[in-house]
Design a protein around this motif. Structure first.
Motif, PDB file in Angstrom:
ATOM      1  N   VAL A  27      30.930 -21.199 -12.999  1.00 14.43           N
ATOM      2  CA  VAL A  27      29.882 -20.868 -13.772  1.00 14.43           C
ATOM      3  C   VAL A  27      29.709 -21.887 -14.912  1.00 14.43           C
ATOM      4  CG1 VAL A  27      28.832 -19.201 -15.597  1.00 14.43           C
ATOM      5  CG2 VAL A  27      30.058 -18.361 -13.506  1.00 14.43           C
ATOM      6  N   VAL A  28      28.597 -22.614 -15.018  1.00 14.66           N
ATOM      7  CA  VAL A  28      28.309 -23.575 -16.052  1.00 14.66           C
ATOM      8  C   VAL A  28      27.605 -22.964 -17.158  1.00 14.66           C
ATOM      9  CG1 VAL A  28      27.496 -25.864 -16.575  1.00 14.66           C
ATOM     10  CG2 VAL A  28      28.620 -25.384 -14.198  1.00 14.66           C
ATOM     11  N   ILE A  29      27.966 -23.058 -18.495  1.00 14.61           N
ATOM     12  CA  ILE A  29      27.344 -22.756 -19.618  1.00 14.61           C
ATOM     13  C   ILE A  29      27.074 -23.691 -20.545  1.00 14.61           C
ATOM     14  CG2 ILE A  29      27.005 -21.037 -21.313  1.00 14.61           C
ATOM     15  CD1 ILE A  29      28.970 -19.354 -19.832  1.00 14.61           C
ATOM     16  N   THR A  30      25.680 -24.067 -21.227  1.00 13.20           N
ATOM     17  CA  THR A  30      25.514 -25.008 -22.114  1.00 13.20           C
ATOM     18  C   THR A  30      24.533 -24.566 -22.970  1.00 13.20           C
ATOM     19  OG1 THR A  30      23.608 -25.990 -20.923  1.00 13.20           O
ATOM     20  CG2 THR A  30      25.515 -27.118 -20.375  1.00 13.20           C
ATOM     21  N   ALA A  31      24.529 -25.358 -24.258  1.00 16.24           N
ATOM     22  CA  ALA A  31      23.673 -24.905 -25.458  1.00 16.24           C
ATOM     23  C   ALA A  31      23.382 -26.021 -26.304  1.00 16.24           C
ATOM     24  CB  ALA A  31      24.530 -23.674 -26.341  1.00 16.24           C
ATOM     25  N   SER A  41      23.965 -21.912 -31.072  1.00 13.07           N
ATOM     26  CA  SER A  41      25.381 -21.814 -31.477  1.00 13.07           C
ATOM     27  C   SER A  41      26.159 -20.578 -31.653  1.00 13.07           C
ATOM     28  CB  SER A  41      25.515 -22.916 -32.616  1.00 13.07           C
ATOM     29  OG  SER A  41      25.436 -24.099 -32.250  1.00 13.07           O
ATOM     30  N   TRP A  42      25.460 -19.676 -32.206  1.00 15.41           N
ATOM     31  CA  TRP A  42      25.837 -18.340 -32.589  1.00 15.41           C
ATOM     32  C   TRP A  42      26.124 -17.436 -31.372  1.00 15.41           C
ATOM     33  CZ3 TRP A  42      28.557 -17.359 -36.716  1.00 15.41           C
ATOM     34  CH2 TRP A  42      28.080 -18.138 -37.805  1.00 15.41           C
ATOM     35  N   VAL A  43      25.069 -17.532 -30.439  1.00 10.07           N
ATOM     36  CA  VAL A  43      25.373 -16.913 -28.972  1.00 10.07           C
ATOM     37  C   VAL A  43      26.417 -17.622 -28.402  1.00 10.07           C
ATOM     38  CG1 VAL A  43      24.138 -16.758 -26.824  1.00 10.07           C
ATOM     39  CG2 VAL A  43      22.774 -16.586 -29.016  1.00 10.07           C
ATOM     40  N   MET A  44      26.589 -18.858 -28.104  1.00  9.15           N
ATOM     41  CA  MET A  44      27.782 -19.642 -27.435  1.00  9.15           C
ATOM     42  C   MET A  44      29.122 -19.315 -28.203  1.00  9.15           C
ATOM     43  SD  MET A  44      28.910 -21.435 -25.412  1.00  9.15           S
ATOM     44  CE  MET A  44      27.626 -22.647 -24.607  1.00  9.15           C
ATOM     45  N   LYS A  45      29.071 -18.986 -29.638  1.00  9.27           N
ATOM     46  CA  LYS A  45      30.247 -18.642 -30.163  1.00  9.27           C
ATOM     47  C   LYS A  45      30.655 -17.113 -29.649  1.00  9.27           C
ATOM     48  CE  LYS A  45      32.561 -17.459 -34.527  1.00  9.27           C
ATOM     49  NZ  LYS A  45      33.472 -16.669 -33.817  1.00  9.27           N
ATOM     50  N   VAL A  47      30.187 -16.028 -26.622  1.00 11.15           N
ATOM     51  CA  VAL A  47      30.182 -16.244 -25.353  1.00 11.15           C
ATOM     52  C   VAL A  47      31.766 -16.724 -25.259  1.00 11.15           C
ATOM     53  CG1 VAL A  47      29.984 -17.563 -23.284  1.00 11.15           C
ATOM     54  CG2 VAL A  47      28.011 -16.624 -24.273  1.00 11.15           C
ATOM     55  N   LEU A  48      32.133 -17.649 -26.261  1.00 15.69           N
ATOM     56  CA  LEU A  48      33.268 -18.138 -26.294  1.00 15.69           C
ATOM     57  C   LEU A  48      34.532 -17.049 -26.588  1.00 15.69           C
ATOM     58  CD1 LEU A  48      32.739 -21.630 -27.624  1.00 15.69           C
ATOM     59  CD2 LEU A  48      33.525 -21.260 -25.271  1.00 15.69           C
ATOM     60  N   ASP A  49      33.971 -16.594 -27.657  1.00 17.49           N
ATOM     61  CA  ASP A  49      35.174 -15.454 -28.397  1.00 17.49           C
ATOM     62  C   ASP A  49      35.266 -14.339 -27.069  1.00 17.49           C
ATOM     63  OD1 ASP A  49      35.006 -16.915 -30.686  1.00 17.49           O
ATOM     64  OD2 ASP A  49      33.784 -15.306 -31.750  1.00 17.49           O
ATOM     65  N   TYR A  50      34.159 -14.000 -26.311  1.00 12.99           N
ATOM     66  CA  TYR A  50      34.354 -13.098 -25.318  1.00 12.99           C
ATOM     67  C   TYR A  50      35.109 -13.472 -24.178  1.00 12.99           C
ATOM     68  CZ  TYR A  50      33.411  -9.156 -21.902  1.00 12.99           C
ATOM     69  OH  TYR A  50      33.522  -8.189 -21.046  1.00 12.99           O
ATOM     70  N   PRO A  71      29.340 -26.717 -25.351  1.00 12.70           N
ATOM     71  CA  PRO A  71      28.685 -25.885 -26.501  1.00 12.70           C
ATOM     72  C   PRO A  71      27.623 -26.434 -27.230  1.00 12.70           C
ATOM     73  CG  PRO A  71      31.231 -25.920 -26.739  1.00 12.70           C
ATOM     74  CD  PRO A  71      30.644 -26.856 -25.466  1.00 12.70           C
ATOM     75  N   MET A  72      27.830 -27.817 -27.199  1.00 14.77           N
ATOM     76  CA  MET A  72      26.433 -28.618 -27.787  1.00 14.77           C
ATOM     77  C   MET A  72      26.207 -29.858 -27.067  1.00 14.77           C
ATOM     78  SD  MET A  72      26.708 -30.132 -31.928  1.00 14.77           S
ATOM     79  CE  MET A  72      26.954 -28.222 -32.243  1.00 14.77           C
ATOM     80  N   LEU A  73      25.009 -29.733 -26.195  1.00 15.36           N
ATOM     81  CA  LEU A  73      24.786 -31.036 -25.329  1.00 15.36           C
ATOM     82  C   LEU A  73      23.767 -32.162 -26.265  1.00 15.36           C
ATOM     83  CD1 LEU A  73      23.122 -29.240 -21.984  1.00 15.36           C
ATOM     84  CD2 LEU A  73      24.862 -31.130 -22.310  1.00 15.36           C
TER      85      LEU A  73
END
Length: 136
Positions: A27-31, A41-45, A47-50, A71-73
């Motif tokens: 699974v690839v996730i970018t933001a 960035s808050w959504v990404m945080k 995702v990472l925390d979970y 996390p930051m493209l």
């Protein structure tokens, strides 16, 4: 362009047998391709925390998938306070078809990473997190 780091994070369970690890789908996730969408960035945080958390569901995900996360493209755009574009004044999200290694390095290398990943394993999902500021 400015030499700022564009991080790539791999999340999975590395405590498995090597054959099982190779068989996992990705699974690839970018933001943050658009710097002004700071809520991404808050959504990404979250995702990472979970995904790195102690829950049974997170552990099951780590045991069954390899997550490749950027996390930051557009770190240059974020650092200088641009709203939508890179330091080259271009919307990086419109350059995936033919990104320039020199002018759009984060998109160029993200695309390259995905291509290499596809050679190693099945990529079942790509999520690009945005955060728009108004309703349409």
């Amino acid at each position: 362009l400015a030499g700022n780091a564009c991080d790539l994070i791999t999340i999975t369970s590395f405590c498995s047998d090597p054959a099982a690890l190779r068989a996992r789908r990705a699974v690839v996730i970018t933001a943050r391709v658009h710097p002004g969408e700071s809520n991404a960035s808050w959504v990404m945080k979250g995702v990472l925390d979970y995904l790195t958390g102690p829950s049974l569901d997170a552990r099951i995900l780590r045991d069954n998938f390899v997550f490749k996360i950027v996390p930051m493209l557009n770190p240059d755009g974020v650092i200088v306070g641009n709203y939508r574009c890179s330091l080259a004044g271009q919307d990086l999200n419109r350059l995936w078809d033919d990104p320039s290694r020199k002018m759009h390095p984060t998109i160029f290398f993200a695309k390259s990473m995905i291509r290499h990943l596809l050679n190693d394993r099945e990529v079942i999902l790509y999520i690009d997190i945005h955060g728009h500021s108004r309703k349409k």
